[in-house]
Design a protein around this motif. Structure first.
Motif, mmCIF file in Angstrom:
data_model
loop_
_atom_site.group_PDB
_atom_site.id
_atom_site.type_symbol
_atom_site.label_atom_id
_atom_site.label_comp_id
_atom_site.label_asym_id
_atom_site.label_seq_id
_atom_site.Cartn_x
_atom_site.Cartn_y
_atom_site.Cartn_z
ATOM 1 N N LEU A 80 -0.954 0.911 1.169
ATOM 2 C CA LEU A 80 -1.309 0.868 -0.123
ATOM 3 C C LEU A 80 -0.356 -0.304 -0.781
ATOM 4 C CD1 LEU A 80 -2.340 4.364 -1.283
ATOM 5 C CD2 LEU A 80 -3.937 2.625 -0.807
ATOM 6 N N LYS A 81 -0.815 -1.039 -1.757
ATOM 7 C CA LYS A 81 0.168 -1.781 -2.529
ATOM 8 C C LYS A 81 0.264 -1.719 -3.647
ATOM 9 C CE LYS A 81 -0.225 -5.547 1.276
ATOM 10 N NZ LYS A 81 -0.520 -6.887 1.588
ATOM 11 N N ASP A 82 1.565 -2.075 -4.596
ATOM 12 C CA ASP A 82 1.275 -1.982 -5.955
ATOM 13 C C ASP A 82 0.898 -3.505 -6.455
ATOM 14 O OD1 ASP A 82 3.416 -3.713 -5.562
ATOM 15 O OD2 ASP A 82 5.067 -2.188 -6.387
ATOM 16 N N GLN A 86 4.081 -4.791 -2.937
ATOM 17 C CA GLN A 86 4.927 -3.911 -2.105
ATOM 18 C C GLN A 86 4.140 -2.747 -1.415
ATOM 19 O OE1 GLN A 86 8.464 -2.812 -4.364
ATOM 20 N NE2 GLN A 86 9.091 -4.846 -4.605
ATOM 21 N N LYS A 87 4.461 -2.687 -0.199
ATOM 22 C CA LYS A 87 3.619 -1.245 0.346
ATOM 23 C C LYS A 87 4.434 -0.035 0.010
ATOM 24 C CE LYS A 87 1.970 -4.059 4.268
ATOM 25 N NZ LYS A 87 1.669 -4.365 5.799
ATOM 26 N N LEU A 88 3.572 1.004 -0.230
ATOM 27 C CA LEU A 88 4.075 2.123 -0.450
ATOM 28 C C LEU A 88 5.173 2.694 0.585
ATOM 29 C CD1 LEU A 88 4.061 4.657 -2.048
ATOM 30 C CD2 LEU A 88 2.051 5.734 -0.690
ATOM 31 N N ARG A 125 -5.063 6.272 -3.349
ATOM 32 C CA ARG A 125 -4.141 5.923 -4.402
ATOM 33 C C ARG A 125 -3.014 7.091 -4.258
ATOM 34 N NH1 ARG A 125 -6.683 6.087 -10.111
ATOM 35 N NH2 ARG A 125 -6.758 8.361 -9.767
ATOM 36 N N TYR A 141 0.060 2.454 -6.601
ATOM 37 C CA TYR A 141 -0.282 1.970 -5.229
ATOM 38 C C TYR A 141 -1.740 2.167 -5.025
ATOM 39 C CZ TYR A 141 4.670 1.406 -5.043
ATOM 40 O OH TYR A 141 6.113 1.025 -5.016
#
Length: 181
Positions: A80-82, A86-88, A125, A141
């Motif tokens: 998951l990306k913000d 950036q990945k969680l 999410r 995310y």
């Protein structure tokens, strides 16, 4: 700064820190070995695992998925990306590594210690809520949704991440304590 621990240290530490029954965490560990996300132990060969494996098992627990789906759910949460891409999973790895005894990344360690990671289990999410001097701020995310339906979420605190980092950095922390004495 490669932190390492055995699979047993990781799953026992996760069970203790999260109050999840040990057999449940052992089942998750077994699924990670079966899918080759974690290396398996064979005889005297006991591979060392790092921060990535610790974060994967945490995400599997937070996902609330059944055992058969826990690995794919953990990997989906990891990716998951913000809003900045950036990945969680990468963010949580950096947060845990910031607790390294050399404290090279002290500002991140302070933010991470006061953070709360919440995963919405019925939606793809997650939200990290950071506490700062200016007040709390959230980083979402996955898809930010204005849904008002009931959400089921599970969370973990930054203090728990700090306690889990002790599994990976235990040799370094104890050596640092001996030098200070």
């Amino acid at each position: 700064m490669q932190a390492q621990a055995t699979a047993r240290d990781i799953y026992e530490g996760v069970a203790h820190a999260t109050n999840v029954p040990l057999p449940t965490v052992q089942q998750l560990k077994r699924r990670f070995v079966e899918t080759r996300e974690w290396p398996s132990s064979r005889g005297a060969h006991v591979p060392k695992l790092g921060t990535k494996e610790l974060v994967l098992i945490l995400l599997a627990l937070l996902s609330g998925a059944e055992f058969r789906d826990c690995v794919s759910s953990a990997k989906a949460l990891w990716n998951l990306k913000d809003g900045h891409g950036q990945k969680l999973g990468d963010v949580i790895v950096r947060a845990i590594n910031s607790f390294h005894p050399d404290l090279k990344d002290l500002p991140l360690a302070v933010l991470a210690y006061k953070a709360v990671i919440a995963v919405d289990t019925n939606m793809q999410r997650a939200t990290i809520t950071y506490q700062s001097n200016e007040g709390p701020f959230d980083v979402v995310y996955g898809k930010a949704s204005p849904d008002v339906r009931v959400r089921r979420s599970q969370s973990i605190s930054g203090a728990t991440l700090f306690n889990l980092s002790a599994i990976l950095f235990k040799d370094r922390w104890s050596a640092k304590a001996l030098q200070a004495a």
